[in-house]
Design an enzyme around this catalytic site. Structure first.
Site, PDB file in Angstrom:
ATOM      1  N   VAL A 187       0.829  -1.203   0.000  1.00 35.30           N
ATOM      2  CA  VAL A 187       0.000   0.000   0.000  1.00 35.30           C
ATOM      3  C   VAL A 187       0.866   1.257   0.000  1.00 35.30           C
ATOM      4  CG1 VAL A 187      -1.723   1.316   1.290  1.00 35.30           C
ATOM      5  CG2 VAL A 187      -1.925  -1.181   1.115  1.00 35.30           C
ATOM      6  N   VAL A 208      -6.226  20.544  -3.061  1.00 39.74           N
ATOM      7  CA  VAL A 208      -6.007  20.917  -1.665  1.00 39.74           C
ATOM      8  C   VAL A 208      -5.918  22.436  -1.518  1.00 39.74           C
ATOM      9  CG1 VAL A 208      -4.299  20.853   0.202  1.00 39.74           C
ATOM     10  CG2 VAL A 208      -4.905  18.742  -1.020  1.00 39.74           C
ATOM     11  N   GLU A 219     -10.581   6.081   6.217  1.00 42.96           N
ATOM     12  CA  GLU A 219     -11.437   5.450   5.197  1.00 42.96           C
ATOM     13  C   GLU A 219     -10.891   4.108   4.740  1.00 42.96           C
ATOM     14  OE1 GLU A 219     -14.301   4.583   3.540  1.00 42.96           O
ATOM     15  OE2 GLU A 219     -14.642   6.752   3.433  1.00 42.96           O
ATOM     16  N   VAL A 230     -11.534   0.173   6.373  1.00 46.36           N
ATOM     17  CA  VAL A 230     -12.673  -0.718   6.125  1.00 46.36           C
ATOM     18  C   VAL A 230     -12.956  -0.801   4.627  1.00 46.36           C
ATOM     19  CG1 VAL A 230     -15.092  -1.190   6.619  1.00 46.36           C
ATOM     20  CG2 VAL A 230     -13.696  -0.022   8.325  1.00 46.36           C
ATOM     21  N   GLU A 265      -2.718 -14.818   2.791  1.00 44.77           N
ATOM     22  CA  GLU A 265      -1.387 -14.866   3.387  1.00 44.77           C
ATOM     23  C   GLU A 265      -0.938 -16.316   3.548  1.00 44.77           C
ATOM     24  OE1 GLU A 265       0.184 -12.018   4.687  1.00 44.77           O
ATOM     25  OE2 GLU A 265      -1.478 -10.671   4.194  1.00 44.77           O
ATOM     26  N   ASP A 317      -9.959 -10.372  10.811  1.00 47.60           N
ATOM     27  CA  ASP A 317      -9.913  -9.167   9.990  1.00 47.60           C
ATOM     28  C   ASP A 317     -11.311  -8.560   9.842  1.00 47.60           C
ATOM     29  OD1 ASP A 317      -8.494  -7.491   7.751  1.00 47.60           O
ATOM     30  OD2 ASP A 317     -10.273  -8.332   6.785  1.00 47.60           O
ATOM     31  N   LYS A 356     -13.107  -4.810  11.256  1.00 53.56           N
ATOM     32  CA  LYS A 356     -13.876  -3.887  10.421  1.00 53.56           C
ATOM     33  C   LYS A 356     -15.308  -3.750  10.944  1.00 53.56           C
ATOM     34  CE  LYS A 356     -10.948  -5.067   6.487  1.00 53.56           C
ATOM     35  NZ  LYS A 356     -10.762  -6.066   5.400  1.00 53.56           N
TER      36      LYS A 356
END
Lengths: 431, 431
Positions: free
Chosen positions: A15, A34, A127, A130, A188, A199, A203
């Site tokens: 990520v 922005v 954000e 989840v 995994e 997991d 959430k």
């Protein structure tokens, strides 16, 4: 107005690499949205020697503490409880706004972080924690802030959804499907967090907190994974017009003593084939929300992966950065409702109970008598022949019953001489 | 911090009544979420003598101008261009934040309102203007602010979706289905705004503006309604694995001269039966978004109705009210990208062309030659017998072609001696 905003990134895995890439590639657009340029000032990693594709090596540092102390916006994508927790608190102390994807941390110790952010007057956005790319945190805590959420039903774990989908479409058994998911990178090497529902439970806790304005931690979530499901269960589900999904469920409910509260649970469930959640295939996620005025809503998209998760993170980065430029803050933790989390035993759902029974007169009467005894009402019964001549299969669908009543019934039925086996007990949701 | 916030409501029809009801019934929750009580101080109506169920008659007034001048938050649900426009501008001048559901006004003159709100430092929110209860404005302009939206495909008009659904499921023709929709209250006595695509075009303009950070007005939207569709078209669609939906489409595109820009259009289209939008039935709405990092997202729910629309409005009311309590403002208009709106002729899509031809050798060769001549590439051809012995039906699916090239081709094919009729030309989207 600041002339630029310093962004620090904690973590540079699947990520983090995408966050760094998009911050760089989309710099002009992000700056325009922005109102000030976003300047990636550093990326904290554990090991400088690992190559990070597309990330300027000069940005890498192992000194995360120093990095967060000088940033305007800190993006945490390292995962795990520590050092993520300490670094986020340190960032907040130094006046930075924080964007995190860390569901485990938020589900375990969110209130500590929310309180720190509130006291410091900075934003804490999440954000990406989840359902990956799917905008669900913002819709639940902002778009539905004028409504009363009754129920949230989510497919929020792509690994298990992929596994169940493969069992349904090609008749694979659980082990085969998990191995395939591992080979494709969807699961995994140790799939426990996914297949045991940890997991999804994290959430569920986050969604429940937002939907019901109540603090819900992962310890409040009743959790059951998919490991006891067989290819036979999945095939039977199809035969009765259902698909099996691992659902994260958060709902308002009333306990037997009249207490109004909420229940939060994760478990496999039969979903009618014509329900919108039934059409969510592969590694996709979806969250179905029932609210009093809005009615039924569904949010669908990619629940994991580097780029989709980075999209959610960058949406948050733009939001918190805008607040630094234009003033103000986003919504803070809302836990005013403080609803009690009701015990699991009070959950009321419909069930499908599959039995193997002796094929002789009076069996159904005995089974039905046990159900009646425990106050569990029958919606439908289907009896079919089994391969063994003296055995029959019985599929009983109940009306909504409490988990407590159902468990007692199943125990009693299992003790009947005429019952050879309780093959499976599955909840039916979304009807 | 204000001790309470004065809310003024302009309009008290189906939606306004529900807004008033929810503001009253949920007063405690809304106050807790905002941080200050919301006090409904007046409801502007044209006719005081009409009964408004559940609304305190003492709140009704015909003096909208005076009402907006004294409010902190003004909710506009009267619809139409005037006096809504003047009243919103007056509210902004007096420093009120505004929440509106007025798609026609925003699609025609949004920038005037956005500029006024920006100059006054107040919020102008409009979640309810697109797709009713479905959170789509906030996700597109906030959650996806860190991503690059490629394409938005929406079913944003429940009336036409209901009508097309009835044609598909029961073989009704258009007139029958529209009459049924009128009888059920899904369609107006004059259904023009829905069936001719004006309502969807206004929503397409709003979505395109948000998704592409570019000003798009309803005049930029290419529009085609559903009135030329026949029961036969719908049945043929099913036969080729598609459903017909009225889509609002906004996408990035490149014109033949290399200009990068956007296209915004509303028209009926064939959608593959396995596409998520194909499963959106009845009066439901859904918006499908493709973004570079997020991938495919879908948002689904009720697109109209008093309570669902009121849910979206109240979410906005809570957001703008929180800003008044905590300081700050929500996102302002973002039109920095200023992308050119490309002419309709440059749109590239796949097409299904249905022909009635003479059943004789060489017909397909002639038709195929015309397609080749105009540079339109064939993906598939299906020939079937017609009831008349000497007539055949030809269904040609093209690869993506520009609307200009396709129009030229169809004209040329229609002029061939061997072609008795061009029965229909439909775009194929979402493949």
């Amino acid at each position: 107005m600041p002339d630029k905003l310093k962004v620090a990134l904690l973590g540079c895995g699947v990520v983090g690499t995408q966050v760094a890439r998009l911050l760089t590639e989309q710099a002009d657009d992000l700056g325009a949205r922005v109102g000030a340029p976003l300047d990636l000032v550093g990326v904290a990693v554990r090991d400088l020697s690992v190559p990070r594709e597309g990330v300027d090596p000069a940005l890498l540092t192992t000194n995360a503490e120093a990095l967060v102390a000088g940033a305007d916006v800190v993006v945490e994508v390292m995962g795990g409880i520590e050092p993520a927790r300490s670094l986020i608190l340190r960032a907040i102390e130094h006046g930075a706004s924080v964007v995190t994807a860390n569901k485990a941390l938020l589900a375990q110790d969110g209130p500590t972080l929310y309180a720190a952010a509130d006291a410091a007057g900075v934003d804490l956005y999440f954000e990406a924690a989840v359902a990956g790319a799917i905008p669900i945190v913002r819709p639940v805590r902002e778009s539905l802030a004028g409504d009363t959420v009754r129920r949230v039903l989510g497919i929020v774990n792509g690994t298990t959804n992929y596994v169940l989908d493969r069992m349904a479409t090609d008749g694979l058994d659980l082990d085969q499907a998990v191995k395939e998911a591992q080979a494709l990178g969807y699961a995994e090497a140790d799939p426990t967090a996914d297949v045991e529902g940890f997991d999804a439970a994290a959430k569920a806790a986050i969604l429940a907190s937002l939907a019901f304005h109540t603090r819900v931690s992962i310890d409040d979530v009743q959790r059951e994974g998919i490991t006891s499901l067989t290819a036979d269960d999945v095939a039977w589900a199809a035969g009765t017009g259902h698909v099996i999904k691992l659902l994260a469920i958060a709902e308002r409910n009333t306990a037997d003593d009249g207490t109004e509260g909420i229940q939060v649970r994760v478990h496999p469930a039969l979903v009618p084939a014509d329900h919108p959640l039934a059409g969510v295939h592969g590694a996709f996620n979806a969250v179905f929300v029932e609210a009093e005025a809005a009615g039924e809503l569904m949010f669908y998209g990619r629940g994991a992966g580097g780029a989709p998760t980075a999209s959610a993170i960058l949406g948050d980065v733009v939001s918190v950065a805008r607040h630094r430029v234009l003033g103000g803050r986003g919504p803070v933790e809302s836990s005013y409702a403080d609803l009690p989390v009701l015990p699991a035993a009070a959950a009321r759902t419909r069930y499908q109970v599959r039995l193997e029974v002796r094929d002789q007169p009076g069996v159904l009467a005995q089974v039905a008598a046990e159900l009646a005894e425990h106050g569990v009402s029958i919606e439908a019964v289907r009896q079919t022949a089994a391969p063994d001549a003296d055995v029959a299969r019985l599929l009983i669908t109940t009306h909504a019953a409490s988990e407590q009543a159902l468990a007692g019934t199943v125990e009693a039925i299992g003790g009947l001489d005429v019952v050879r086996a309780v093959v499976s007990v599955l909840r039916v949701e979304g009807a």
